[in-house]
Design an enzyme around this catalytic site. Structure first.
Site, PDB file in Angstrom:
ATOM      1  N   ASP A   1      -0.034 -20.972  15.367  1.00  0.00           N
ATOM      2  CA  ASP A   1       1.225 -20.228  14.702  1.00  0.00           C
ATOM      3  C   ASP A   1       1.786 -21.082  13.820  1.00  0.00           C
ATOM      4  OD1 ASP A   1       3.448 -19.012  14.016  1.00  0.00           O
ATOM      5  OD2 ASP A   1       4.357 -19.127  16.078  1.00  0.00           O
TER       6      ASP A   1
ATOM      7  N   ASN B   1       2.009  -9.062  24.523  1.00  0.00           N
ATOM      8  CA  ASN B   1       2.411 -10.017  25.229  1.00  0.00           C
ATOM      9  C   ASN B   1       3.804  -9.805  26.101  1.00  0.00           C
ATOM     10  OD1 ASN B   1       0.282 -11.308  23.648  1.00  0.00           O
ATOM     11  ND2 ASN B   1       1.902 -13.226  22.967  1.00  0.00           N
ATOM     12  N   ILE B   2       3.540 -10.318  27.160  1.00  0.00           N
ATOM     13  CA  ILE B   2       4.702 -10.072  28.344  1.00  0.00           C
ATOM     14  C   ILE B   2       5.085 -11.318  28.998  1.00  0.00           C
ATOM     15  CG2 ILE B   2       5.547  -8.869  30.189  1.00  0.00           C
ATOM     16  CD1 ILE B   2       5.057  -6.891  28.130  1.00  0.00           C
TER      17      ILE B   2
ATOM     18  N   SER C   1       7.183  -8.345  23.710  1.00  0.00           N
ATOM     19  CA  SER C   1       6.926  -6.888  23.995  1.00  0.00           C
ATOM     20  C   SER C   1       7.843  -6.647  25.395  1.00  0.00           C
ATOM     21  CB  SER C   1       5.573  -6.392  24.206  1.00  0.00           C
ATOM     22  OG  SER C   1       4.866  -6.732  23.178  1.00  0.00           O
ATOM     23  N   SER C   2       8.627  -7.381  26.042  1.00  0.00           N
ATOM     24  CA  SER C   2       9.226  -7.241  27.132  1.00  0.00           C
ATOM     25  C   SER C   2      10.516  -6.450  26.695  1.00  0.00           C
ATOM     26  CB  SER C   2       9.810  -8.446  27.886  1.00  0.00           C
ATOM     27  OG  SER C   2       8.562  -9.003  28.619  1.00  0.00           O
TER      28      SER C   2
ATOM     29  N   ASP D   1      -0.449 -19.942  23.885  1.00  0.00           N
ATOM     30  CA  ASP D   1       0.442 -19.136  22.857  1.00  0.00           C
ATOM     31  C   ASP D   1       1.414 -19.888  22.092  1.00  0.00           C
ATOM     32  OD1 ASP D   1       1.886 -16.781  22.545  1.00  0.00           O
ATOM     33  OD2 ASP D   1       3.313 -17.058  24.268  1.00  0.00           O
ATOM     34  N   HIS D   2       1.555 -19.726  20.791  1.00  0.00           N
ATOM     35  CA  HIS D   2       2.322 -20.300  19.985  1.00  0.00           C
ATOM     36  C   HIS D   2       1.855 -21.786  19.695  1.00  0.00           C
ATOM     37  CE1 HIS D   2       4.981 -17.198  18.550  1.00  0.00           C
ATOM     38  NE2 HIS D   2       4.850 -16.724  19.994  1.00  0.00           N
TER      39      HIS D   2
ATOM     40  N   HIS E   1      11.454 -12.349  20.953  1.00  0.00           N
ATOM     41  CA  HIS E   1      11.158 -12.953  22.227  1.00  0.00           C
ATOM     42  C   HIS E   1      12.542 -12.990  23.063  1.00  0.00           C
ATOM     43  CE1 HIS E   1       7.747 -14.961  19.614  1.00  0.00           C
ATOM     44  NE2 HIS E   1       7.296 -14.337  20.741  1.00  0.00           N
TER      45      HIS E   1
END
Length: 284
Positions: free
Chosen positions: A104, A230-231, A210-211, A82-83, A180
Site C-alpha cells: 500500500d 474485502n470484508i 465493503s462491510s 492486507d495493507h 474502512h
C-alpha cells in the site's frame, strides 16, 4: 491443498464474472469460520491479515493457522497481507509463507508508489507470490492506518492506467467511495469512475471497506469489474454479537468454547452470505 496465490483466484473470477471474498482474520476462530463458510459454499476464499492482526496474533501463528486450514480444505485458499506499509514488512510476510501481499503505497506520490510496487513485484514474482497495490485514499480506519474523511481521495482513472502499465501489478485497489470501519450513513459509490478505470486497466479491481455497502451496490461493482471484495467489520460485528448473546443468557459462563463456539457460527453465517452475494459459491 496448499495456499494458492490470489492472482490465480482472480484470473478465474475475471473470466467468469464474479468476485472472490477476502476476509480479515485475527484469531483461530475467525480463520475456522472463513474456511467453514468457503467449504459449505464450495467457494475459493482469501484469508487476510492486517497490521493489527499481525501485531495481535503474531506472524508465525497466522501463517501456521492458514496453512493448516489450506492443507485440510477442499477449496482454494489464499493468505494475503492486507495493507502492507513497507518493503521490509512485505518481504517478511513473503518469507513466512504468505501467498499474496499488498503493497500500500497510496500515500506516496505516484512515481514513488510505482517504484516501491515494482521492487515488491520483482521479489514476489520470483517466488510465485501475487501482489496487490492501491491508488487513491480509502477513508476510515484500518487498524493503525487512518485517513480522515476530508483527505480521502478518489482514484484518478488516468493515474490508474499509468500505474497498471508501469508496474504490471496483479490487482489494483481503488477508492470510489467506500471506507474502512462502520459507516455513519449509506455509502454512495462512484460507478462511472469504476467503469472508466476498468476500461483503462485490464487487471482485477479490488474493493476495500465493503462491510456495510448495500448488496445492490456490491452486485453493480462486481458487474463493472470488481473481482476481490474485502470484508472485516461485518465479521467483527458477528463475533461480538455472538459473544454478547451467550454472556447475556448466562453471565456466569466461563467456558471459552461455549462463548466462542456460537460466535464462530455467527461469523460463518455472515461469510456464507457474502460468498453468495459475490457470486463465488460453487466456484471452488
Amino acid at each position: 491443498m496448499s495456499l494458492v496465490p490470489v492472482k490465480d483466484l482472480l484470473e478465474k473470477a475475471e473470466r467468469e464474472g464474479y468476485a472472490v471474498g477476502a476476509f480479515n482474520c485475527n484469531n483461530m476462530e475467525i480463520i475456522q469460520a472463513i474456511v467453514d463458510a468457503a467449504e459449505a459454499e464450495k467457494s475459493p476464499v482469501i484469508i487476510q491479515a492486517s497490521q493489527g492482526a499481525i501485531k495481535y496474533a503474531g506472524l508465525a501463528y497466522i501463517v501456521a493457522l492458514a496453512k493448516i486450514a489450506a492443507d485440510q480444505a477442499t477449496v482454494p485458499i489464499a493468505l494475503h497481507l492486507d495493507h502492507g506499509t513497507s518493503f521490509a514488512q512485505v518481504m517478511q510476510c513473503i518469507r513466512y509463507g504468505f501467498s499474496s501481499v499488498m503493497m500500500d503505497g497510496s500515500k506516496l506520490p505516484l512515481d514513488q508508489n510505482i517504484e516501491i510496487t515494482k521492487r515488491v513485484l520483482e521479489v514476489a514474482r520470483a517466488v510465485g507470490v501475487s501482489v496487490e497495490a492501491e491508488l487513491g485514499k480509502i477513508g476510515g480506519t484500518e487498524d493503525d492506518i487512518t485517513v480522515h474523511e476530508r483527505e480521502a481521495l478518489f482514484t484518478d482513472p488516468e493515474e490508474a492506467r499509468i500505474f497498471a502499465e508501469a508496474t504490471g501489478v496483479d490487482a489494483l485497489a481503488i477508492a470510489i467511495g467506500t471506507a474502512h470501519g462502520q459507516y455513519k450513513g449509506e455509502p454512495k459509490l462512484d460507478f462511472p469512475r469504476l467503469e472508466k478505470i476498468k476500461s483503462l486497466v485490464k487487471i482485477p479491481i479490488v474493493l476495500h471497506g465493503s462491510s456495510g455497502v448495500p448488496d445492490e451496490a456490491i452486485r453493480e461493482a462486481i458487474r463493472l469489474g470488481v473481482r476481490k471484495v474485502n470484508i472485516d467489520t461485518n465479521i467483527r460485528e458477528a463475533f461480538v454479537k455472538g459473544v454478547r448473546e451467550v454472556i447475556a443468557q448466562d453471565p456466569g459462563e466461563i467456558d471459552p468454547r461455549k462463548v466462542l463456539g456460537p460466535a464462530k457460527k455467527a461469523m460463518t453465517a455472515v461469510i456464507r452470505e457474502k460468498i453468495r452475494l459475490f457470486g463465488s459459491a460453487g466456484k471452488g
